[in-house]
Write a protein that holds these residues in place. Structure first.
Motif, PDB file in Angstrom:
ATOM      1  N   LEU A  86      17.690  65.124  33.055  1.00  0.00           N
ATOM      2  CA  LEU A  86      17.784  66.579  32.922  1.00  0.00           C
ATOM      3  C   LEU A  86      18.171  67.222  34.247  1.00  0.00           C
ATOM      4  N   ASP A  87      17.613  66.742  35.339  1.00  0.00           N
ATOM      5  CA  ASP A  87      17.985  67.279  36.657  1.00  0.00           C
ATOM      6  C   ASP A  87      19.482  67.074  36.907  1.00  0.00           C
ATOM      7  N   ASP A  88      19.975  65.902  36.558  1.00  0.00           N
ATOM      8  CA  ASP A  88      21.401  65.611  36.719  1.00  0.00           C
ATOM      9  C   ASP A  88      22.239  66.486  35.783  1.00  0.00           C
ATOM     10  N   LEU A  89      21.751  66.657  34.555  1.00  0.00           N
ATOM     11  CA  LEU A  89      22.476  67.482  33.582  1.00  0.00           C
ATOM     12  C   LEU A  89      22.558  68.932  34.044  1.00  0.00           C
ATOM     13  N   LYS A  90      21.494  69.409  34.666  1.00  0.00           N
ATOM     14  CA  LYS A  90      21.526  70.765  35.211  1.00  0.00           C
ATOM     15  C   LYS A  90      22.614  70.909  36.264  1.00  0.00           C
ATOM     16  N   GLN A  91      22.777  69.899  37.079  1.00  0.00           N
ATOM     17  CA  GLN A  91      23.841  69.927  38.087  1.00  0.00           C
ATOM     18  C   GLN A  91      25.214  69.921  37.426  1.00  0.00           C
ATOM     19  N   GLN A  92      25.353  69.143  36.359  1.00  0.00           N
ATOM     20  CA  GLN A  92      26.620  69.122  35.629  1.00  0.00           C
ATOM     21  C   GLN A  92      26.939  70.511  35.074  1.00  0.00           C
TER      22      GLN A  92
END
Length: 459
Positions: A59-65
């Motif tokens: 989710l943290d990575d998806l937020k960056q995306q």
């Protein structure tokens, strides 16, 4: 307004619901990307702390995306229907977009509850297919295209994958809700994290894929998958990222296809042929994956149903505890269990050996075995997990009876004892227990029991 609901599809690339929601923004309203932390799913017996932390990293990575394309990911805490009802009261959204998922019973029932709520509220729910899985209700849409997996593979290797990276999509997103979730308020899943598990997120998945998709790695893959010694570094290790939708199967197929195409411009004919053979071997595993998914889609009771009336029901707690703790006195079995407890991963043959030993030789019912391993496998994907457990325990409709002799597996997969020595340091000392059962006798009795059980269904 439209809601874009993420579940086990934690990516932006090759995400059809995202594309369709954006494409329909002009007609149906701006898009609210949503992930829901559901207490009932967190408390589900299949879910462990390692899964939860892996998802948080994704989710943290998806937020960056999302931030890179001008958007955001909104997180909520609560049961799915309650959260959607709360958001609907505030924003009056008219459409929900999500992937159709083939998953465990608790999540399938959650999806059914959401569908019922959407229907009652006049909200259009769009569940779009993935992995070429055909929903059992396929015929309700006579215009839908049903294709075999080979055709799907051929198309997946060629079709352009939609990826919003590099674009500014800010105009398509609804205003972000004012209240952001504090993850500290999310209930903790059971158990502890695993010290050597893989890290979640798209960036991690890309790094793992880049390491594997080389000519040398791919060529060695068919010879690396059986032994846990070799499999740790010889397998693609993409299974957790596929299980949580961090990457799609189509993206993996295109990576593979690109590698084969590159090799065609290099090296001699023998090298090219070996890479092509290894690529086909890898694709076979993706085909198996799709087959397991379709099997669960067609038979949602795979997780719970007894196929044979005389399947074991009594649990020998002493045997179960010894097996779970890696204290059975069978060194290869115990080393596999200890390795799994540290890493959250095992190669397929070692998984089958654990299940076969527990269910065939120890006579344990498959249900507690399957549930325990679901908690241990970081890449737990219900369809694959239950499909493999049912086969290795002898309780599936699979025609062939597969039994893995642990002593034979040790001799073949760890002939020098390197794996056992590393992961079971007490082996050979006074602290290590004697075998909990006689190997030859337990194999004989277990096979006879399975044969009688299967024969009773035919009679």
């Amino acid at each position: 307004m439209q809601v874009l609901w993420f579940k086990r599809d934690l990516r932006l690339s090759d995400h059809l619901p995202l594309f369709e929601a954006m494409r329909n923004a002009k007609h149906h309203g701006l898009v609210l990307p949503l992930y829901i932390h559901e207490p009932s799913q967190i408390a589900d017996a299949h879910t462990a702390r390692q899964h939860q932390l892996f998802v948080h990293e994704c989710l943290d990575d998806l937020k960056q995306q999302f931030a890179q394309v001008g958007g955001y990911l909104h997180e909520e805490l609560g049961e799915a229907v309650d959260v959607l009802a709360r958001l609907h009261a505030q924003f009056k959204f008219t459409h929900v977009w999500a992937h159709q998922e083939t998953t465990q019973l608790a999540q399938y029932r959650r999806d059914q509850a959401v569908a019922a709520w959407c229907k009652s509220m006049g909200v259009a729910l769009h569940e779009l297919p993935q992995n070429n899985v055909q929903r059992a209700t396929f015929m309700v849409n006579p215009f839908a295209e049903k294709i075999n997996f080979q055709t799907y593979l051929d198309r997946a290797a060629q079709e352009e994958i939609k990826n919003p990276a590099g674009r500014n999509l800010q105009a398509f997103f609804a205003p972000q809700p004012a209240v952001e979730l504090n993850r500290a308020t999310v209930p903790l899943a059971a158990g502890d994290d695993k010290p050597l598990r893989m890290i979640g997120g798209r960036a991690q998945a890309r790094a793992v894929a880049a390491k594997f998709f080389t000519p040398a790695k791919l060529r060695s893959y068919p010879f690396s998958i059986s032994s846990p010694l070799k499999a740790w570094s010889g397998c693609s290790r993409l299974s957790p990222y596929l299980a949580y939708g961090v990457v799609s199967d189509r993206e993996v197929l295109q990576k593979l296809n690109a590698l084969v195409n590159r090799v065609h411009g290099q090296g001699d004919a023998t090298h090219i042929a070996k890479v092509e053979d290894a690529a086909r071997f890898y694709v076979d595993r993706l085909i198996w994956r799709q087959g397991y998914l379709q099997q669960l889609e067609n038979h949602t009771g795979l997780e719970t149903d007894a196929f044979y009336c005389d399947e074991p029901a009594e649990v020998n707690e002493e045997f179960l505890n010894a097996w779970q703790q890696g204290r059975t006195g069978f060194a290869y079995v115990d080393a596999c269990q200890r390795f799994l407890q540290q890493t959250g991963w095992l190669n397929m043959r070692a998984r089958a050996t654990l299940v076969s030993f527990a269910c065939v030789q120890l006579g344990l019912p498959w249900q507690p075995v399957a549930l325990f391993l679901a908690q241990q496998f970081l890449d737990f994907e219900p369809a694959i997990h239950y499909g493999q457990v049912r086969i290795a325990s002898g309780t599936s409709h699979f025609s062939q009876m597969l039994v893995y002799d642990p002593l034979k597996q040790q001799a073949e997969q760890d002939p020098k004892g390197e794996f056992v020595k590393r992961w079971l340091p007490e082996h050979g000392t006074a602290n290590y227990p004697a075998p909990i059962v006689d190997n030859a006798e337990s194999l004989k009795l277990g096979k006879a029991r399975l044969h009688a059980m299967r024969q009773s269904r035919l009679d």
